[in-house]
Design a protein around this motif. Structure first.
Motif, PDB file in Angstrom:
ATOM      1  N   GLN A  39       0.786  -1.475  -0.172  1.00  0.00           N
ATOM      2  CA  GLN A  39       0.480  -0.040   0.170  1.00  0.00           C
ATOM      3  C   GLN A  39       0.789   0.951   0.165  1.00  0.00           C
ATOM      4  OE1 GLN A  39      -2.821  -0.095   3.311  1.00  0.00           O
ATOM      5  NE2 GLN A  39      -3.657   1.714   2.495  1.00  0.00           N
ATOM      6  N   HIS A  40       1.685   1.239   0.971  1.00  0.00           N
ATOM      7  CA  HIS A  40       2.867   2.269   0.316  1.00  0.00           C
ATOM      8  C   HIS A  40       4.494   2.045  -0.082  1.00  0.00           C
ATOM      9  CE1 HIS A  40      -0.087   5.029   2.888  1.00  0.00           C
ATOM     10  NE2 HIS A  40       0.041   3.932   3.933  1.00  0.00           N
ATOM     11  N   PRO A  41       4.340   2.148  -1.196  1.00  0.00           N
ATOM     12  CA  PRO A  41       5.148   1.400  -1.354  1.00  0.00           C
ATOM     13  C   PRO A  41       6.487   1.971  -2.063  1.00  0.00           C
ATOM     14  CG  PRO A  41       4.098   1.751  -3.588  1.00  0.00           C
ATOM     15  CD  PRO A  41       3.056   2.312  -2.031  1.00  0.00           C
ATOM     16  N   THR A  42       8.040   1.636  -1.200  1.00  0.00           N
ATOM     17  CA  THR A  42       9.174   2.623  -1.512  1.00  0.00           C
ATOM     18  C   THR A  42       9.589   1.968  -3.193  1.00  0.00           C
ATOM     19  OG1 THR A  42      10.499   0.035  -0.537  1.00  0.00           O
ATOM     20  CG2 THR A  42       9.011   1.827   0.376  1.00  0.00           C
ATOM     21  N   GLY A  43      11.252   2.413  -3.061  1.00  0.00           N
ATOM     22  CA  GLY A  43      11.463   2.384  -4.800  1.00  0.00           C
ATOM     23  C   GLY A  43      11.843   0.873  -4.548  1.00  0.00           C
ATOM     24  N   ALA A  44      12.349  -0.089  -4.370  1.00  0.00           N
ATOM     25  CA  ALA A  44      12.419  -1.426  -3.745  1.00  0.00           C
ATOM     26  C   ALA A  44      11.556  -2.424  -3.891  1.00  0.00           C
ATOM     27  CB  ALA A  44      13.457  -1.613  -2.627  1.00  0.00           C
ATOM     28  N   ASP A  45      10.518  -1.516  -3.710  1.00  0.00           N
ATOM     29  CA  ASP A  45       8.933  -2.197  -3.999  1.00  0.00           C
ATOM     30  C   ASP A  45       8.685  -2.389  -5.470  1.00  0.00           C
ATOM     31  OD1 ASP A  45       8.819  -2.997  -1.456  1.00  0.00           O
ATOM     32  OD2 ASP A  45       7.340  -1.111  -0.157  1.00  0.00           O
ATOM     33  N   TYR A  46       8.928  -1.462  -6.091  1.00  0.00           N
ATOM     34  CA  TYR A  46       8.359  -0.743  -7.509  1.00  0.00           C
ATOM     35  C   TYR A  46       9.699  -2.186  -8.024  1.00  0.00           C
ATOM     36  CZ  TYR A  46       5.154   2.443  -6.414  1.00  0.00           C
ATOM     37  OH  TYR A  46       3.903   3.072  -6.669  1.00  0.00           O
ATOM     38  N   VAL A  47      10.765  -2.119  -7.738  1.00  0.00           N
ATOM     39  CA  VAL A  47      11.491  -2.458  -9.166  1.00  0.00           C
ATOM     40  C   VAL A  47      11.381  -4.419  -8.675  1.00  0.00           C
ATOM     41  CG1 VAL A  47      13.964  -3.270  -9.226  1.00  0.00           C
ATOM     42  CG2 VAL A  47      13.819  -1.046  -8.271  1.00  0.00           C
ATOM     43  N   ASN A  48      11.550  -4.746  -7.731  1.00  0.00           N
ATOM     44  CA  ASN A  48      10.766  -6.369  -7.340  1.00  0.00           C
ATOM     45  C   ASN A  48       9.733  -6.626  -8.184  1.00  0.00           C
ATOM     46  OD1 ASN A  48      12.815  -6.541  -5.241  1.00  0.00           O
ATOM     47  ND2 ASN A  48      11.519  -6.314  -3.548  1.00  0.00           N
ATOM     48  N   ALA A  49       8.660  -5.637  -7.774  1.00  0.00           N
ATOM     49  CA  ALA A  49       7.162  -5.347  -8.606  1.00  0.00           C
ATOM     50  C   ALA A  49       7.934  -5.684 -10.346  1.00  0.00           C
ATOM     51  CB  ALA A  49       6.386  -4.892  -8.228  1.00  0.00           C
ATOM     52  N   TRP A  50       8.748  -5.196 -10.584  1.00  0.00           N
ATOM     53  CA  TRP A  50       9.150  -4.942 -12.257  1.00  0.00           C
ATOM     54  C   TRP A  50       9.577  -6.445 -12.856  1.00  0.00           C
ATOM     55  CZ3 TRP A  50       8.395  -2.313 -16.460  1.00  0.00           C
ATOM     56  CH2 TRP A  50       9.460  -2.584 -17.135  1.00  0.00           C
ATOM     57  N   ASN A  51      10.363  -6.684 -11.464  1.00  0.00           N
ATOM     58  CA  ASN A  51      11.342  -7.817 -11.638  1.00  0.00           C
ATOM     59  C   ASN A  51      10.584  -9.459 -12.046  1.00  0.00           C
ATOM     60  OD1 ASN A  51      13.994  -6.671 -11.548  1.00  0.00           O
ATOM     61  ND2 ASN A  51      14.591  -6.901  -9.566  1.00  0.00           N
ATOM     62  N   GLN A  52      10.194  -9.421 -10.737  1.00  0.00           N
ATOM     63  CA  GLN A  52       8.623 -10.649 -10.946  1.00  0.00           C
ATOM     64  C   GLN A  52       7.988 -10.177 -11.852  1.00  0.00           C
ATOM     65  OE1 GLN A  52       6.435  -9.851  -7.264  1.00  0.00           O
ATOM     66  NE2 GLN A  52       8.290 -10.996  -5.999  1.00  0.00           N
ATOM     67  N   SER A  53       7.521  -9.366 -12.150  1.00  0.00           N
ATOM     68  CA  SER A  53       6.883  -9.831 -13.442  1.00  0.00           C
ATOM     69  C   SER A  53       7.771  -9.548 -14.842  1.00  0.00           C
ATOM     70  CB  SER A  53       5.952  -7.645 -13.930  1.00  0.00           C
ATOM     71  OG  SER A  53       4.808  -7.346 -12.710  1.00  0.00           O
ATOM     72  N   GLY A  54       8.589  -9.738 -15.024  1.00  0.00           N
ATOM     73  CA  GLY A  54       9.322  -9.890 -15.615  1.00  0.00           C
ATOM     74  C   GLY A  54       9.969 -11.730 -16.314  1.00  0.00           C
ATOM     75  N   ALA A  55       9.969 -11.912 -14.784  1.00  0.00           N
ATOM     76  CA  ALA A  55       9.995 -13.175 -15.026  1.00  0.00           C
ATOM     77  C   ALA A  55       8.267 -14.135 -15.233  1.00  0.00           C
ATOM     78  CB  ALA A  55      10.182 -13.640 -13.242  1.00  0.00           C
ATOM     79  N   LEU A  56       7.712 -13.513 -14.780  1.00  0.00           N
ATOM     80  CA  LEU A  56       6.540 -14.022 -15.230  1.00  0.00           C
ATOM     81  C   LEU A  56       6.798 -14.309 -16.569  1.00  0.00           C
ATOM     82  CD1 LEU A  56       4.506 -12.838 -12.355  1.00  0.00           C
ATOM     83  CD2 LEU A  56       5.237 -15.183 -12.330  1.00  0.00           C
ATOM     84  N   LEU A  57       6.555 -13.160 -17.083  1.00  0.00           N
ATOM     85  CA  LEU A  57       6.699 -13.099 -18.624  1.00  0.00           C
ATOM     86  C   LEU A  57       7.585 -14.436 -19.593  1.00  0.00           C
ATOM     87  CD1 LEU A  57       5.049 -11.498 -21.486  1.00  0.00           C
ATOM     88  CD2 LEU A  57       7.285  -9.621 -20.976  1.00  0.00           C
ATOM     89  N   GLY A  58       8.479 -14.421 -18.892  1.00  0.00           N
ATOM     90  CA  GLY A  58       9.834 -15.004 -19.334  1.00  0.00           C
ATOM     91  C   GLY A  58       8.941 -16.745 -19.198  1.00  0.00           C
ATOM     92  N   ALA A  59       8.313 -16.519 -18.182  1.00  0.00           N
ATOM     93  CA  ALA A  59       8.124 -17.643 -17.863  1.00  0.00           C
ATOM     94  C   ALA A  59       6.910 -18.243 -18.606  1.00  0.00           C
ATOM     95  CB  ALA A  59       7.782 -18.570 -16.330  1.00  0.00           C
ATOM     96  N   GLY A  60       6.208 -17.078 -19.004  1.00  0.00           N
ATOM     97  CA  GLY A  60       5.241 -17.737 -19.509  1.00  0.00           C
ATOM     98  C   GLY A  60       5.263 -18.063 -21.773  1.00  0.00           C
ATOM     99  N   ALA A  61       6.521 -17.188 -22.183  1.00  0.00           N
ATOM    100  CA  ALA A  61       7.047 -16.836 -22.901  1.00  0.00           C
ATOM    101  C   ALA A  61       7.544 -18.412 -23.532  1.00  0.00           C
ATOM    102  CB  ALA A  61       7.370 -15.695 -23.367  1.00  0.00           C
ATOM    103  N   ALA A  62       8.515 -18.827 -22.473  1.00  0.00           N
ATOM    104  CA  ALA A  62       9.444 -20.144 -22.327  1.00  0.00           C
ATOM    105  C   ALA A  62       8.587 -21.453 -23.021  1.00  0.00           C
ATOM    106  CB  ALA A  62      10.034 -20.413 -21.089  1.00  0.00           C
ATOM    107  N   GLY A  63       7.085 -20.553 -21.895  1.00  0.00           N
ATOM    108  CA  GLY A  63       6.211 -21.956 -21.670  1.00  0.00           C
ATOM    109  C   GLY A  63       5.857 -21.744 -23.341  1.00  0.00           C
TER     110      GLY A  63
END
Length: 82
Positions: A39-63
């Motif tokens: 709810q009250h994100p820091t810069g690190a929270d945004y970076v982590n969300a970005w990295n997790q989204s990229g990992a999910l995108l990579g997993a979907g594309a690889a599948g």
């Protein structure tokens, strides 16, 4: 000749894509979608969300690529018989 060349190029492209995106599978094993930002994100929270989204995108594309590859093998073998 054209059909064989097209299938060969497709196999090479799919193989290159599978190798390029295979890293997304290993990094997305412990992730769940959708990625939640606190709810009250820091810069690190945004970076982590970005990295997790990229990992999910990579997993979907690889599948997707692995599914296409599984379907391409019978098609290629069928073309060899023709």
């Amino acid at each position: 000749m054209r059909k064989t060349l097209t299938r060969t190029v497709a196999v090479i492209a799919l193989s290159a894509g599978a190798f390029g995106l295979a890293g997304g599978i290993a990094s997305a094993d412990e992730l769940t979608a959708p990625v939640v930002v606190p709810q009250h994100p820091t810069g690190a929270d945004y970076v982590n969300a970005w990295n997790q989204s990229g990992a999910l995108l990579g997993a979907g594309a690889a599948g997707l690529i692995s599914s296409a590859w599984a379907g391409a093998i019978p098609s290629i073998l069928e073309g060899v018989v023709d």
